[in-house]
Design a protein around this motif. Sequence first.
Motif, PDB file in Angstrom:
ATOM      1  N   ASP A 263       0.820  -1.206   0.000  1.00  0.00           N
ATOM      2  CA  ASP A 263       0.000   0.000   0.000  1.00  0.00           C
ATOM      3  C   ASP A 263       0.856   1.258   0.000  1.00  0.00           C
ATOM      4  N   ASN A 264       2.099   1.144   0.478  1.00  0.00           N
ATOM      5  CA  ASN A 264       2.941   2.339   0.564  1.00  0.00           C
ATOM      6  C   ASN A 264       4.412   1.949   0.585  1.00  0.00           C
ATOM      7  N   TYR A 265       5.224   2.826  -0.017  1.00  0.00           N
ATOM      8  CA  TYR A 265       6.682   2.713   0.047  1.00  0.00           C
ATOM      9  C   TYR A 265       7.185   3.905   0.847  1.00  0.00           C
ATOM     10  N   TYR A 266       7.862   3.627   1.945  1.00  0.00           N
ATOM     11  CA  TYR A 266       8.306   4.695   2.847  1.00  0.00           C
ATOM     12  C   TYR A 266       9.821   4.835   2.741  1.00  0.00           C
ATOM     13  N   LEU A 267      10.304   6.044   2.482  1.00  0.00           N
ATOM     14  CA  LEU A 267      11.727   6.298   2.286  1.00  0.00           C
ATOM     15  C   LEU A 267      12.398   6.723   3.584  1.00  0.00           C
ATOM     16  N   GLU A 268      13.511   6.095   3.901  1.00  0.00           N
ATOM     17  CA  GLU A 268      14.267   6.511   5.075  1.00  0.00           C
ATOM     18  C   GLU A 268      14.709   7.965   4.941  1.00  0.00           C
ATOM     19  N   SER A 269      15.067   8.375   3.725  1.00  0.00           N
ATOM     20  CA  SER A 269      15.539   9.751   3.528  1.00  0.00           C
ATOM     21  C   SER A 269      14.493  10.779   3.930  1.00  0.00           C
ATOM     22  N   SER A 270      13.191  10.409   3.793  1.00  0.00           N
ATOM     23  CA  SER A 270      12.133  11.364   4.130  1.00  0.00           C
ATOM     24  C   SER A 270      12.096  11.670   5.623  1.00  0.00           C
ATOM     25  N   LEU A 271      12.587  10.743   6.440  1.00  0.00           N
ATOM     26  CA  LEU A 271      12.629  10.994   7.885  1.00  0.00           C
ATOM     27  C   LEU A 271      13.588  12.138   8.211  1.00  0.00           C
ATOM     28  N   TYR A 272      14.643  12.264   7.404  1.00  0.00           N
ATOM     29  CA  TYR A 272      15.606  13.349   7.618  1.00  0.00           C
ATOM     30  C   TYR A 272      15.120  14.649   6.985  1.00  0.00           C
ATOM     31  N   THR A 273      14.657  14.569   5.735  1.00  0.00           N
ATOM     32  CA  THR A 273      14.247  15.796   5.038  1.00  0.00           C
ATOM     33  C   THR A 273      13.037  16.447   5.677  1.00  0.00           C
ATOM     34  N   SER A 274      12.165  15.625   6.310  1.00  0.00           N
ATOM     35  CA  SER A 274      10.978  16.173   6.973  1.00  0.00           C
ATOM     36  C   SER A 274      11.258  16.621   8.401  1.00  0.00           C
ATOM     37  N   GLY A 275      12.469  16.345   8.897  1.00  0.00           N
ATOM     38  CA  GLY A 275      12.825  16.735  10.264  1.00  0.00           C
ATOM     39  C   GLY A 275      12.331  15.789  11.332  1.00  0.00           C
ATOM     40  N   LYS A 276      11.804  14.600  10.910  1.00  0.00           N
ATOM     41  CA  LYS A 276      11.241  13.670  11.901  1.00  0.00           C
ATOM     42  C   LYS A 276      12.314  13.049  12.794  1.00  0.00           C
ATOM     43  N   VAL A 277      13.511  12.835  12.268  1.00  0.00           N
ATOM     44  CA  VAL A 277      14.584  12.273  13.101  1.00  0.00           C
ATOM     45  C   VAL A 277      14.992  13.280  14.168  1.00  0.00           C
ATOM     46  N   ASP A 278      15.236  14.510  13.753  1.00  0.00           N
ATOM     47  CA  ASP A 278      15.609  15.548  14.729  1.00  0.00           C
ATOM     48  C   ASP A 278      14.504  15.749  15.759  1.00  0.00           C
ATOM     49  N   ALA A 279      13.244  15.697  15.309  1.00  0.00           N
ATOM     50  CA  ALA A 279      12.121  15.890  16.229  1.00  0.00           C
ATOM     51  C   ALA A 279      12.059  14.768  17.258  1.00  0.00           C
ATOM     52  N   ALA A 280      12.324  13.537  16.818  1.00  0.00           N
ATOM     53  CA  ALA A 280      12.302  12.406  17.750  1.00  0.00           C
ATOM     54  C   ALA A 280      13.400  12.546  18.793  1.00  0.00           C
ATOM     55  N   VAL A 281      14.582  12.946  18.343  1.00  0.00           N
ATOM     56  CA  VAL A 281      15.695  13.133  19.280  1.00  0.00           C
ATOM     57  C   VAL A 281      15.361  14.229  20.282  1.00  0.00           C
ATOM     58  N   GLN A 282      14.754  15.309  19.806  1.00  0.00           N
ATOM     59  CA  GLN A 282      14.406  16.403  20.704  1.00  0.00           C
ATOM     60  C   GLN A 282      13.372  15.968  21.731  1.00  0.00           C
ATOM     61  N   LYS A 283      12.420  15.140  21.324  1.00  0.00           N
ATOM     62  CA  LYS A 283      11.416  14.625  22.272  1.00  0.00           C
ATOM     63  C   LYS A 283      12.098  13.837  23.382  1.00  0.00           C
TER      64      LYS A 283
END
Length: 565
Positions: A263-283
């Motif tokens: 149903d979906n292909y999820y890119l690891e790179s999108s976690l960085y470009t969207s700021g989700k990795v930094d946001a998780a670390v900040q949490k």
Amino acid sequence: MLSVKNELLQTLAIVLEQLVPGAGARATFENPKMAEHGDLATTAAMQLARSLKQTPRQVAESLRSALLATPAFSTWVEAVEIAGPGFLNIRLKPAAKQQVVREVLSRGAAYGHQTARGQRMMVEFVSANPTGPLHVGHGRQAALGDAICNLYATQGWEVYREFYYNDAGAQINTLANSVQLRARGLKPGDAGWPSGENAAAYNGDYIADIASDFMARKSVQSDDREYTASGDVNDLDGMRLFAVAYLRHEQDLDLQAFAVRFDNYYLESSLYTSGKVDAAVQKLRDAGKTYEHEGALWLKSTDYGDDKDRVMRKGDGSYTYFVPDVAYHITKFERGFEKVVNIQGTDHHGTIARVRAGLQAVGLGIPRGFPDYVLHTMVRVVRAGQEVKISKRAGTYVTLRDLIEWTSKDAVRFFLLSRKPDTEYTFDVDLAVQKNNDNPVYYVQYAHARICSVINTWREKEGGHRSALKEVDLSVLDSPAAQSLMLQLARYPEMLTAAAQDFAPHDVTFYLRNLAASYHSYYDAERILVEDEKLKLARLALVAATAQVLHNGLAVLGVSAPQKM
């Protein structure tokens, strides 16, 4: 028979509640392992003995009398026998077992399915990086993931399939460099080609194919991307994008050949470009679950059962590989999936504790044990008695497409699902192409085809129609062979439920082999197209129900149910 069993179970619960308040909620039946012990059994008497201050045999006597006095037991039960220290063995009347034939024929493809529960789950599987063809290990993962999705769909879950892959990083750089070397005319073994055990290069023939198409300025399209090559040998970034799109397209072809969809292909790179990795670390930092030590940022993962704290950000500022996994699983939770299952190789075992620790530590209310993991071992491939380790196309391993081309999609799926995921498995190519009873998928499919042949003969000679079998008189199905087959049909719904709960599609393969064996035994014991019209129609109804359950079970595995073989 499912309706009969439910009626009997409800009656047992009522009687137990009358004996000991609260006991009714624990009412269960077991399936005796030996046919001579009856059709159903319960250990309730032994469980209630202490509360009632009686011996289990005394409780069993009281329970037996109370059950036999109920309308449900008097209608459907032939005998209730006390055995051993207090077991109650229940023998059903033939009419009770015959009900399963009507249930199967009336529900058809939905037999064994539960009603929709309004809950969503995600299964992430395959998740191969786009650096080469899918190998046999990916095939085992694809078969497992797809079958687990199908199992949970039968239990009323809304199932979402996701493929996660790394489209950046060191492996992708190696891929691009390998393509560029090929485009410049080099090949493995040449002086300028990286060599050695840990050399950063991919050696398979597919790299030469990518380089050739890139230089020819071809376009490639996969399920999630499209790219046109520049044909410039110095365009390393272009080669990287083209190679990823090319291999994603190749993987799509592999998955199509295996009849697996996402149903979906999820890119690891999108976690960085969207700021989700930094946001998780900040949490995690805001929650006080991190600390600095020797220039690195650490997660207090021991607070959540890990054997030691884990580095999140190294001294050079880069994140360790489990950090994007935490960010990715936060997105799964935030997308509203109540259950998440990851199908991965056993080499991922070490990441489970740290990912779950990170998810617990972010303070979002993510449940403990989220996500679930199903870990699988790799697969050995044997052909002509010799282990096959190398594919010319891949360079170092047997590809999934190799295996499908050597055998069939059905054989690969059934074989790869025939053992527990965490057990070693040897795929015997020669066995998978045999057309005899030693080949398990052939054995099961042949049972289905054999039934279809009988029904087609009846239809062609007498003008019979399968739908007419739903209302026939089944009372003549009272022989031991017929009753044994009906009991197998009745076990199908419970088997599906247990297999889903245990992430155990191999249970489906075992069940189908047993059902096929019961049918073959029945076919050998009783002729179906007899002169007696009443007996003939009843037997046709029984085997039609058997064909339906074989079809349903094979569909869960993603295996076809041929009408001719």
